[in-house]
Motif scaffolding. Sequence first.
Motif, mmCIF file in Angstrom:
data_model
loop_
_atom_site.group_PDB
_atom_site.id
_atom_site.type_symbol
_atom_site.label_atom_id
_atom_site.label_comp_id
_atom_site.label_asym_id
_atom_site.label_seq_id
_atom_site.Cartn_x
_atom_site.Cartn_y
_atom_site.Cartn_z
ATOM 1 N N VAL A 40 0.767 -1.179 0.043
ATOM 2 C CA VAL A 40 0.036 -0.077 -0.099
ATOM 3 C C VAL A 40 0.867 1.202 0.224
ATOM 4 O O VAL A 40 2.004 1.197 0.874
ATOM 5 C CB VAL A 40 -0.853 0.068 1.249
ATOM 6 N N PRO A 41 0.681 2.154 -0.827
ATOM 7 C CA PRO A 41 1.719 3.253 -1.092
ATOM 8 C C PRO A 41 1.418 3.995 0.037
ATOM 9 O O PRO A 41 0.489 4.411 0.655
ATOM 10 C CB PRO A 41 1.060 4.168 -2.218
ATOM 11 N N PHE A 42 2.494 4.687 0.511
ATOM 12 C CA PHE A 42 2.718 5.620 1.930
ATOM 13 C C PHE A 42 1.481 6.575 1.599
ATOM 14 O O PHE A 42 0.949 7.067 2.467
ATOM 15 C CB PHE A 42 4.098 6.233 1.774
ATOM 16 N N ALA A 43 1.326 7.274 0.482
ATOM 17 C CA ALA A 43 0.384 8.427 0.406
ATOM 18 C C ALA A 43 -0.905 8.016 -0.475
ATOM 19 O O ALA A 43 -1.203 8.466 -1.430
ATOM 20 C CB ALA A 43 0.888 9.591 -0.220
ATOM 21 N N ALA A 44 -1.487 6.729 0.075
ATOM 22 C CA ALA A 44 -2.416 6.273 -0.785
ATOM 23 C C ALA A 44 -3.676 7.279 -1.092
ATOM 24 O O ALA A 44 -3.914 7.849 0.225
ATOM 25 C CB ALA A 44 -2.948 4.990 -0.204
ATOM 26 N N ARG A 45 -4.200 7.195 -1.962
ATOM 27 C CA ARG A 45 -5.439 8.101 -2.332
ATOM 28 C C ARG A 45 -6.725 7.497 -2.283
ATOM 29 O O ARG A 45 -7.689 8.128 -1.996
ATOM 30 C CB ARG A 45 -5.240 8.635 -3.723
ATOM 31 N N TRP A 46 -6.895 6.375 -2.288
ATOM 32 C CA TRP A 46 -7.940 5.497 -2.102
ATOM 33 C C TRP A 46 -8.123 4.627 -0.933
ATOM 34 O O TRP A 46 -7.217 4.214 -0.435
ATOM 35 C CB TRP A 46 -8.239 4.424 -3.557
ATOM 36 N N PRO A 47 -9.520 4.295 -0.502
ATOM 37 C CA PRO A 47 -9.570 3.380 0.783
ATOM 38 C C PRO A 47 -8.896 1.845 0.797
ATOM 39 O O PRO A 47 -8.667 1.652 1.573
ATOM 40 C CB PRO A 47 -11.036 3.466 0.593
ATOM 41 N N VAL A 48 -8.765 1.519 -0.756
ATOM 42 C CA VAL A 48 -8.014 0.039 -0.694
ATOM 43 C C VAL A 48 -7.190 0.716 -1.946
ATOM 44 O O VAL A 48 -7.539 0.699 -3.247
ATOM 45 C CB VAL A 48 -9.038 -1.020 -1.161
ATOM 46 N N GLU A 49 -5.753 0.699 -1.776
ATOM 47 C CA GLU A 49 -4.869 0.844 -2.858
ATOM 48 C C GLU A 49 -3.691 0.063 -2.654
ATOM 49 O O GLU A 49 -3.071 0.173 -1.607
ATOM 50 C CB GLU A 49 -4.465 2.186 -2.935
ATOM 51 N N VAL A 50 -3.307 -0.834 -3.729
ATOM 52 C CA VAL A 50 -2.046 -1.585 -3.930
ATOM 53 C C VAL A 50 -1.041 -1.469 -4.966
ATOM 54 O O VAL A 50 -1.902 -1.257 -5.940
ATOM 55 C CB VAL A 50 -2.589 -3.064 -3.437
ATOM 56 N N HIS A 51 -0.054 -1.202 -4.667
ATOM 57 C CA HIS A 51 0.981 -1.061 -5.868
ATOM 58 C C HIS A 51 1.754 -2.467 -5.798
ATOM 59 O O HIS A 51 2.233 -2.902 -4.888
ATOM 60 C CB HIS A 51 1.730 0.348 -5.859
ATOM 61 N N ILE A 52 1.895 -2.985 -7.244
ATOM 62 C CA ILE A 52 2.704 -4.233 -7.414
ATOM 63 C C ILE A 52 3.774 -3.789 -8.376
ATOM 64 O O ILE A 52 3.521 -3.625 -9.399
ATOM 65 C CB ILE A 52 1.975 -5.456 -7.915
ATOM 66 N N TYR A 53 5.073 -3.920 -7.758
ATOM 67 C CA TYR A 53 6.307 -3.748 -8.693
ATOM 68 C C TYR A 53 6.903 -5.041 -8.890
ATOM 69 O O TYR A 53 7.078 -5.794 -7.827
ATOM 70 C CB TYR A 53 7.262 -2.808 -7.907
ATOM 71 N N PRO A 54 7.624 -5.421 -9.727
ATOM 72 C CA PRO A 54 8.617 -6.163 -10.075
ATOM 73 C C PRO A 54 9.694 -5.692 -9.299
ATOM 74 O O PRO A 54 9.971 -4.453 -9.186
ATOM 75 C CB PRO A 54 8.891 -6.186 -11.428
ATOM 76 N N ASN A 55 10.671 -6.264 -8.704
ATOM 77 C CA ASN A 55 11.984 -5.784 -8.006
ATOM 78 C C ASN A 55 12.962 -5.414 -8.944
ATOM 79 O O ASN A 55 13.944 -4.983 -8.452
ATOM 80 C CB ASN A 55 12.505 -7.019 -7.055
ATOM 81 N N ARG A 56 12.823 -5.794 -10.134
ATOM 82 C CA ARG A 56 14.000 -5.189 -10.867
ATOM 83 C C ARG A 56 13.211 -3.985 -12.037
ATOM 84 O O ARG A 56 12.086 -4.261 -12.645
ATOM 85 C CB ARG A 56 14.484 -6.331 -11.915
ATOM 86 N N GLN A 57 13.992 -2.820 -12.208
ATOM 87 C CA GLN A 57 13.133 -1.983 -12.893
ATOM 88 C C GLN A 57 13.333 -2.253 -14.498
ATOM 89 O O GLN A 57 14.127 -2.655 -15.150
ATOM 90 C CB GLN A 57 14.031 -0.476 -12.788
ATOM 91 N N VAL A 58 12.097 -2.214 -14.984
ATOM 92 C CA VAL A 58 11.728 -2.609 -16.551
ATOM 93 C C VAL A 58 11.018 -1.394 -16.809
ATOM 94 O O VAL A 58 9.917 -0.636 -16.094
ATOM 95 C CB VAL A 58 11.369 -3.756 -16.660
ATOM 96 N N ASN A 59 10.994 -1.046 -18.121
ATOM 97 C CA ASN A 59 9.787 0.054 -18.558
ATOM 98 C C ASN A 59 8.219 -0.524 -18.728
ATOM 99 O O ASN A 59 7.558 0.008 -18.545
ATOM 100 C CB ASN A 59 10.321 0.681 -20.057
ATOM 101 N N ASN A 60 8.562 -1.864 -19.342
ATOM 102 C CA ASN A 60 7.006 -2.332 -19.533
ATOM 103 C C ASN A 60 7.150 -3.878 -19.483
ATOM 104 O O ASN A 60 8.140 -4.395 -19.430
ATOM 105 C CB ASN A 60 6.543 -1.824 -20.656
ATOM 106 N N LEU A 61 5.798 -4.366 -19.675
ATOM 107 C CA LEU A 61 5.850 -5.995 -19.416
ATOM 108 C C LEU A 61 6.762 -6.764 -20.185
ATOM 109 O O LEU A 61 7.034 -7.737 -19.937
ATOM 110 C CB LEU A 61 4.335 -6.407 -19.743
ATOM 111 N N THR A 62 6.976 -6.123 -21.769
ATOM 112 C CA THR A 62 7.645 -7.009 -22.393
ATOM 113 C C THR A 62 9.164 -7.131 -22.166
ATOM 114 O O THR A 62 10.003 -7.982 -22.526
ATOM 115 C CB THR A 62 7.569 -6.259 -24.068
#
Lengths: 374, 374
Positions: A254-276
């Motif tokens: 859940v982000p530190f400054a969540a804007r929504w009552p339920v909000e979850v961010h999912i990140y791959p642990n390695r930086q990529v630009n997109n799914l490909t």
Amino acid sequence: MRETDGPEPVRASLADGREILFFALPGHQPDPRPDIRPLPDRAQLASEVRFDRATGDWVAVAALRQDRTYKPPADQCPLCPSATGAVSEVPAADYDVVVFENRFPSLSGARPDSDFVLPQPLDGQPVAADGYGRCEVISFSSDHDASFASLNHAHARLVVDAWRHRTRSLLALPEVAQVFCFENRGEDIGVTLTHPHGQIYAYPYLTPRTRSMLDRADAHRRDHDTNLFADILASERSQISRIVTGDELTTAFVPFAARWPVEVHIYPNRQVNNLTDLDDDELDSLTAVYLDVLTRFDSLYPTQLPYISALHQYSSDPAQQEGFFHIELMSVRRSATKLKFLAGSESAMDAFITDVTPESIAARLRDVDPASRR
Amino acid sequence: MRETDGPEPVRASLADGREILFFALPGHQPDPRPDIRPLPDRAQLASEVRFDRATGDWVAVAALRQDRTYKPPADQCPLCPSATGAVSEVPAADYDVVVFENRFPSLSGARPDSDFVLPQPLDGQPVAADGYGRCEVISFSSDHDASFASLNHAHARLVVDAWRHRTRSLLALPEVAQVFCFENRGEDIGVTLTHPHGQIYAYPYLTPRTRSMLDRADAHRRDHDTNLFADILASERSQISRIVTGDELTTAFVPFAARWPVEVHIYPNRQVNNLTDLDDDELDSLTAVYLDVLTRFDSLYPTQLPYISALHQYSSDPAQQEGFFHIELMSVRRSATKLKFLAGSESAMDAFITDVTPESIAARLRDVDPASRR
């Protein structure tokens, strides 16, 4: 790291010329039938984009969408398979995952002349342009009563592979600046078709939120010589308070400054630009964590949680290199019986007020008893 | 240009110490009674503001608001006058316009130490601060069944004068960066009290939309040495296509890149930062044009139009000098039976898609037959 291109879909055409792509699980062979519906011609370039000088944002004007399909009866569902080719948008006896061009697109499916460039709004005058781009529908399953959370891992991974295919193909179009895969789930957020599906928008501009985030990340790179989103992810992973779930390749928080009552961010642990850019193991991990989060969502309240799932993707353009692919999930449900409405502060001023602390919703989602999950 | 300070309100206190201000029409004398309700102590500083490093936006976290009043029966309306001082938020036999501190505020009503400064989020770490600021409720009339559009000109002008009073007083607080007067009208946008009322938020930060617009206006000043909003207004006034109504001092138009199915902006024809800078004639004109627009709104469909009305105000701080006071009105109603929902593109990416051309909605609003107005 293994490279993966994902499965190639079987292509067909709908009665009015729109493209449809069938993605199949191993061992399945798509079998499209002729689409024999008497569809009207597609409106060409019925979409326009306008630049808002007051905010710097582009707005799409798509008047033909007023007539789009609105809560059809279940026996007229346009996403259920139609073996006769006479009833729905999917002329086939069955399918696993299917993608087709939206019949009521927000952005025209037409292709511009090769020299089309979005006008630069520099001269202080109102600026409009043809609404090039593409809007696709992705049906996650032929089962009308399924949900994304109910898919098994292999089927969910096929959806992810279809997203990857569309991201690669649409980013290759010169008029496309951003490919946005998303799911709106639940009547509470205005969904008019209950069949489990998502949408893919290929915009000719960067969406306002993406532009803001890239601006922030560019400034962060100048100030700190690190990636903003990698720093945020590392900060969240360094302690438990807002972590929901994850594994060695993927993190959900859940982000530190969540804007929504339920909000979850999912990140791959390695930086990529997109799914490909993700490898096979990372895609499997992302799929598993995504399913895990969606299952936790539906355990919060007696009814399924309405949500928006938004894939933040960036191209390989140098101007987008600080972008960090991730998924943002958000829900308007603030209790079993109440919804959050976006009223004056949020809708007019983008100033969010939340009733729930991010740490408390993270703890609730983290502590969901696996046995209680549907 | 005549200067005007507006009427001074009569001040009283509610049972838990909150301030209440009675604004009266000429010849009326407010008569507050003691508020004898056994109210619990106010939660002190139950609000927090958090900085979102990914977007540069502040978000307010106000957990106590989960328990706020939700669709009370009409005989328990907290905004109706209560001659006994035992029932509602307004201990008086009657009133014209009343303003009081919100019992369930998004921003704490507490005053900070005089040296409070909102922390600068420069070091790359999560930044939070106490949620200083103030949230007030403004009841437009003691008549539970009235609406803003049903007020006569003198009464509506009294509301405008109350807004001016609160703008002047709240901008004088050192912890306040922006004073936002707004009205949410209609259950369709989540209004939980039907008594005609608005809200006033005094934020300790600039709201994201205001920040974006000031950034745009500052850049426009550098590039063109003119005021961005004055240029937009002049451009709209130079032709009829998006004009709704107006007079020699005030203009109402649908913006070129409208984001909502119904959206109208009302500008005074002279640039000022906020309501307190307008003279008496301009205030009368603004009031008349505002009432005219609201009346046209309610003539569009068989039922009253749900809307958000947002007063864009700026302080006299040099950093806000390019701000141009105006009112933005927006509605989610896209047809007699359908609402626009803010789903994936809008909620997640701030990328608006509209189904209605700005020119067509301007024509509909412009051509409303005065005889048909309610």
